[in-house]
Design an enzyme around this catalytic site. Structure first.
Site, PDB file in Angstrom:
ATOM      1  N   PHE A 167     -72.509   3.198  -6.017  1.00  0.00           N
ATOM      2  CA  PHE A 167     -72.391   2.288  -6.841  1.00  0.00           C
ATOM      3  C   PHE A 167     -72.149   1.258  -6.917  1.00  0.00           C
ATOM      4  O   PHE A 167     -70.645   1.107  -6.855  1.00  0.00           O
ATOM      5  CB  PHE A 167     -72.007   2.968  -8.105  1.00  0.00           C
ATOM      6  CG  PHE A 167     -72.245   2.392  -8.852  1.00  0.00           C
ATOM      7  CD1 PHE A 167     -73.333   2.023 -10.384  1.00  0.00           C
ATOM      8  CD2 PHE A 167     -71.567   1.503  -9.665  1.00  0.00           C
ATOM      9  CE1 PHE A 167     -74.185   1.519 -10.948  1.00  0.00           C
ATOM     10  CE2 PHE A 167     -72.073   0.619 -11.182  1.00  0.00           C
ATOM     11  CZ  PHE A 167     -72.449   0.643 -11.410  1.00  0.00           C
TER      12      PHE A 167
ATOM     13  N   LYS B  57     -62.416  -4.540 -12.225  1.00  0.00           N
ATOM     14  CA  LYS B  57     -62.507  -3.976 -13.299  1.00  0.00           C
ATOM     15  C   LYS B  57     -61.063  -3.766 -13.997  1.00  0.00           C
ATOM     16  O   LYS B  57     -60.305  -4.302 -14.207  1.00  0.00           O
ATOM     17  CB  LYS B  57     -62.345  -1.973 -13.361  1.00  0.00           C
ATOM     18  CG  LYS B  57     -64.326  -2.073 -13.445  1.00  0.00           C
ATOM     19  CD  LYS B  57     -64.501  -0.905 -13.016  1.00  0.00           C
ATOM     20  CE  LYS B  57     -65.577  -0.340 -13.580  1.00  0.00           C
ATOM     21  NZ  LYS B  57     -66.727   0.018 -12.585  1.00  0.00           N
TER      22      LYS B  57
ATOM     23  N   ASP C 258     -65.296  -1.327  -1.158  1.00  0.00           N
ATOM     24  CA  ASP C 258     -65.578  -1.644  -2.745  1.00  0.00           C
ATOM     25  C   ASP C 258     -64.144  -1.303  -3.482  1.00  0.00           C
ATOM     26  O   ASP C 258     -64.517   0.494  -3.777  1.00  0.00           O
ATOM     27  CB  ASP C 258     -67.207  -0.997  -3.282  1.00  0.00           C
ATOM     28  CG  ASP C 258     -67.230  -1.639  -5.155  1.00  0.00           C
ATOM     29  OD1 ASP C 258     -65.766  -2.119  -5.673  1.00  0.00           O
ATOM     30  OD2 ASP C 258     -68.165  -1.481  -4.946  1.00  0.00           O
TER      31      ASP C 258
END
Ligand SMILES: *Cc1c(COP(=O)(O)O)cnc(C)c1O
Length: 410
Positions: free
Chosen positions: A149, A263, A234
């Site tokens: 993802f 985030k 990531d």
């Protein structure tokens, strides 16, 4: 007219109904309408309190409205919020210095959302492949892992293996090769002289907190070095304290060429992301070749700098390790009692519930009714990722509630 208490004029049920005709249906939220929050706790429109065991998919690693972050944001709101990159702003140098120092890398490309950081890294890796590695123009490939993802843009869903994320959104961007996660032989076979980069999550979050075997990340480092391509980690969800280290790659003492942050970098206040890399990599960008109106804005830089300051204390990484032991022990005790198995690192766990007890969604709804907010991922897996500021007492309470919900079944 506003109400003195700041309470909403409409009930939760009314607000949920009001969304339906006017809000795109790309989410299926739990039926809770949050109006206020502090620390690990949120409160709904009717004043019911819930323990937040999701923390905005790790965007709220420091809890809701951490005082130091709120103060940094307020201070900056009173000074300057946006210049665009047409001009310099007095916050950006310190932000870039602190992010580079935190990751042990050299240069920072500030963006806003996680997907933008991934997109930016794809562009930078391709340009690096043509200019530095010497890949023939238009032939660069990027190797990614199955069940990844990395976000929702057209290019990113081009290399997703989740049919729900892809169906109906083609044609797709070419130039990606997908290999199984946690499989070094497959990775080795996929890289060649056209490979610009290997892009992976050090722990696959959305896939259900899938932790690779010990040695996998070191192996990826070796394979990429041998192939003369970039290792892009990531760390948008795994980074910034979640696993008990600043970055999840630190568990294997690996330094990638490129680290993607997002985030929690925005402190749960503003979207802040970054591509952080070795100088040789980010140097391929020259004026006009890439940009973002909001990337590196002074408000984002001030909040991001305050986030890095919190992480520099090491306190949050330590809390994630200590409370992580509690989480692991608590989940271990539930194996065979409604839990089929789980994967955990730091304050992050993917918990496979016995499907006979209900879907992940049903379990999440039952937990919600008992005052615990979590999110299902796939099938009967739920994800636990509380704020790193959660107390032992609250964590024990959440585990106790999970135990009783599993005992009763959803
Ligand atoms: C959330 C996430 C993204 C995308 O971030 P957005 O801010 O939602 O665009 C990318 N990669 C990983 C690993 C993520 O968890």
């Amino acid at each position: 007219m506003t109400v003195a208490t700041g309470r909403s004029l409409r009930s939760s049920a009314e607000l949920i109904r009001a969304e339906e005709p006017v809000l795109a249906h790309n989410y299926h939220p739990l039926p809770v309408v949050v109006a206020r929050a502090e620390g690990a706790w949120v409160e709904d429109v009717e004043g019911r309190r819930y323990l937040d065991m999701l923390a905005g998919y790790s965007a709220l690693n420091f809890g809701h409205r951490h005082p130091a972050l709120i103060e940094a944001a307020h201070r900056q709101l009173d000074q300057l919020t946006l210049t665009s990159r047409a001009f310099h702003n007095d916050r950006l140098a310190a932000f870039a210095e602190s992010v580079a120092a935190l990751t042990g890398l050299d240069m920072v490309l500030p963006m806003n959302t996680g997907a933008e950081a991934v997109e930016s890294a794809v562009k930078v890796a391709r340009k690096w492949a043509y200019e530095v590695k010497g890949v023939p123009d238009g032939r660069a490939t990027i190797v990614v892992a199955a069940d990844n993802f990395h976000g929702r843009t057209t290019t990113i869903v081009s290399f997703s293996t989740d049919e729900t994320a892809r169906a109906g959104f083609g044609p797709f961007t070419p130039g990606f090769r997908v290999v199984p996660y946690n499989d070094l032989a497959a990775l080795e076979a996929a890289v060649d002289e056209t490979t610009a980069a290997v892009l992976i999550e050090p722990i696959q979050g959305e896939a259900g907190v899938v932790i690779p075997d010990d040695g996998y990340l070191r192996g990826v480092r070796k394979v990429t070095r041998r192939a003369g391509c970039l290792f892009i980690a990531d760390e948008i969800q795994s980074g910034l304290g979640r696993t008990g280290r600043t970055l999840a790659v630190e568990h294997e003492d690996v330094v990638p060429d490129v680290v993607l942050l997002g985030k929690a970098l925005g402190g749960g206040i503003v979207p802040v992301s970054a591509v952080v890399a070795r100088r040789e990599v980010l140097e391929v960008l020259r004026p006009g070749e890439h940009g973002s109106t909001f990337g590196g804005n002074p408000l984002a830089a001030a909040v991001g700098s305050a986030v890095v300051e919190l992480l520099e204390t090491g306190e949050f990484q330590r809390r994630a390790r200590e409370a992580g032991v509690l989480l692991r022990d608590g989940l271990s005790a539930l194996v065979g009692k409604g839990v089929r198995g789980f994967r955990a690192r730091g304050l992050w766990a993917g918990v496979d519930i016995d499907p006979a007890l209900g879907t992940g969604r049903e379990i999440s709804e039952s937990l919600m009714r008992e005052g615990i907010l979590v999110k299902d991922t796939h099938g009967s897996t739920i994800r636990l990722a509380p704020p790193l500021t959660i107390t032992n007492e609250d964590l024990r309470m959440a585990l106790g509630t999970l135990e009783s919900v599993l005992r009763k079944g959803a």
